[in-house]
Scaffold this active site. Structure first.
Site, mmCIF file in Angstrom:
data_model
loop_
_atom_site.group_PDB
_atom_site.id
_atom_site.type_symbol
_atom_site.label_atom_id
_atom_site.label_comp_id
_atom_site.label_asym_id
_atom_site.label_seq_id
_atom_site.Cartn_x
_atom_site.Cartn_y
_atom_site.Cartn_z
ATOM 1 N N THR A 78 31.827 -1.486 21.979
ATOM 2 C CA THR A 78 31.489 -2.744 21.166
ATOM 3 C C THR A 78 32.671 -3.543 21.142
ATOM 4 O O THR A 78 33.891 -2.785 20.987
ATOM 5 C CB THR A 78 31.150 -2.631 19.721
ATOM 6 O OG1 THR A 78 29.921 -1.870 19.742
ATOM 7 C CG2 THR A 78 31.031 -3.750 19.009
ATOM 8 N N ARG A 106 15.355 -0.853 19.083
ATOM 9 C CA ARG A 106 16.182 -0.923 18.057
ATOM 10 C C ARG A 106 17.125 -1.941 18.042
ATOM 11 O O ARG A 106 17.802 -2.566 19.060
ATOM 12 C CB ARG A 106 17.217 0.550 18.128
ATOM 13 C CG ARG A 106 18.084 0.613 17.073
ATOM 14 C CD ARG A 106 19.622 0.488 17.420
ATOM 15 N NE ARG A 106 20.442 0.984 16.405
ATOM 16 C CZ ARG A 106 21.876 0.661 16.465
ATOM 17 N NH1 ARG A 106 22.233 0.076 17.317
ATOM 18 N NH2 ARG A 106 22.512 0.965 15.526
ATOM 19 N N GLY A 108 20.679 -3.187 16.273
ATOM 20 C CA GLY A 108 21.733 -2.606 15.399
ATOM 21 C C GLY A 108 22.422 -3.707 14.602
ATOM 22 O O GLY A 108 21.779 -4.894 14.463
ATOM 23 N N ASP A 109 23.395 -3.452 14.029
ATOM 24 C CA ASP A 109 24.381 -4.525 13.104
ATOM 25 C C ASP A 109 24.844 -5.512 13.776
ATOM 26 O O ASP A 109 24.948 -6.770 13.282
ATOM 27 C CB ASP A 109 25.279 -3.587 12.186
ATOM 28 C CG ASP A 109 26.426 -2.958 13.283
ATOM 29 O OD1 ASP A 109 26.076 -2.359 14.275
ATOM 30 O OD2 ASP A 109 27.576 -3.238 12.764
ATOM 31 N N THR A 129 32.396 -2.666 13.770
ATOM 32 C CA THR A 129 31.969 -1.538 14.907
ATOM 33 C C THR A 129 31.710 -0.111 14.360
ATOM 34 O O THR A 129 32.514 0.278 13.331
ATOM 35 C CB THR A 129 32.995 -1.411 16.085
ATOM 36 O OG1 THR A 129 32.423 -0.199 17.094
ATOM 37 C CG2 THR A 129 34.280 -0.726 15.493
ATOM 38 N N GLY A 130 30.764 0.543 14.769
ATOM 39 C CA GLY A 130 30.466 1.881 14.186
ATOM 40 C C GLY A 130 29.027 2.203 13.994
ATOM 41 O O GLY A 130 28.040 1.521 14.913
ATOM 42 N N GLY A 132 26.019 1.490 13.335
ATOM 43 C CA GLY A 132 25.091 0.149 12.666
ATOM 44 C C GLY A 132 23.975 0.228 11.608
ATOM 45 O O GLY A 132 24.151 -0.755 11.053
HETATM 46 N N1 ASP Z 1 27.797 -1.038 15.777
HETATM 47 C C1 ASP Z 1 26.995 -0.767 17.018
HETATM 48 C C2 ASP Z 1 25.603 -0.545 16.797
HETATM 49 O O1 ASP Z 1 25.196 0.141 16.046
HETATM 50 C C3 ASP Z 1 27.562 0.223 17.942
HETATM 51 C C4 ASP Z 1 29.302 0.181 17.912
HETATM 52 O O2 ASP Z 1 29.892 -0.466 17.234
HETATM 53 O O3 ASP Z 1 29.535 1.102 18.642
HETATM 54 O O4 ASP Z 1 24.779 -0.945 17.478
#
Ligand code: ASP
Length: 211
Positions: A78, A106, A108-109, A129-130, A132
């Protein structure tokens, strides 16, 4: 991010998805690539490794299954950006491939305003990031701004409450980058590291990986 910017400038909507989003981007003359463009050998290997475990993981977790986390060659995940301009306007953008082994469809956030991305001139600009799903559950990016607006929290206090308390409380891992309307920065994470950098005016940019 260019496509998101085009949606913003068009003004009619906040979020487009799927075929409609592609049609809109094509209409606006944005560069298009075939989905296969994103299917690299390294990514496929990552998927095959994770698929057998049945887990859905972030990039660096996927890479960590064969190499140490945050391997220089593998951390291509990300990308987020936040900015405060000379007129006092705040902006945030987040671009991601999502998580490895996610279900088709799906969301994500990252594209969700308030979850992985948020900016309000009255408070701060935030890009996350993380994992989600956890960032969606706590409305992470918006919560940073809400803590500042309603509770008078500093940017530092607000980001730490989200990254060190709200997210870990439900098993959320990751971090965020944020800048407030005064130009204060917070680059907070609850993982081993997070690739990050910042620059102010003409100053030389500073970068960091670990805590
Ligand atoms: N936050 C992102 C998601 O969940 C993934 C990431 O940040 O690595 O899609």
């Amino acid at each position: 991010v260019r496509a998101a910017r085009a949606v913003l400038e068009d003004g009619a909507h906040v979020l487009l998805a799927g075929a409609g989003a592609e049609a809109f981007a094509r209409d606006r003359g944005l560069e298009m690539v075939e989905p296969f463009f994103f299917s690299t050998d390294a990514r496929r290997q990552q998927l095959y490794r994770v698929r057998d475990t049945g887990r859905v993981v972030t990039d660096h977790e996927g890479a960590a299954m064969t190499k140490p986390p945050l391997d220089e060659d593998k951390k291509l995940g990300t990308v987020g950006a936040v900015a405060l301009d000379m007129h006092g306007h705040l902006a945030a953008a987040t671009s991601t491939g999502g998580m490895t082994n996610k279900r088709v469809g799906r969301i994500g956030d990252s594209p969700l305003i308030g979850a992985g991305t948020y900016a309000d001139d009255r408070t701060a600009a935030v890009s996350c990031t993380g994992s989600g799903e956890m960032f969606i559950r706590v409305a992470a990016a918006y919560d940073v701004c809400a803590r500042m607006a309603y509770g008078g929290a500093t940017l530092e206090a607000a980001t730490h409450a989200v990254v060190r308390q709200s997210l870990p409380a439900i098993g959320g891992t990751g971090g965020l980058i944020a800048v407030d309307r005064h130009g204060n920065l917070s680059l907070a994470f609850n993982t081993e590291g997070m690739y990050r950098g910042h620059a102010r005016g003409d100053e030389a940019p500073k970068t960091a990986i670990f805590a």
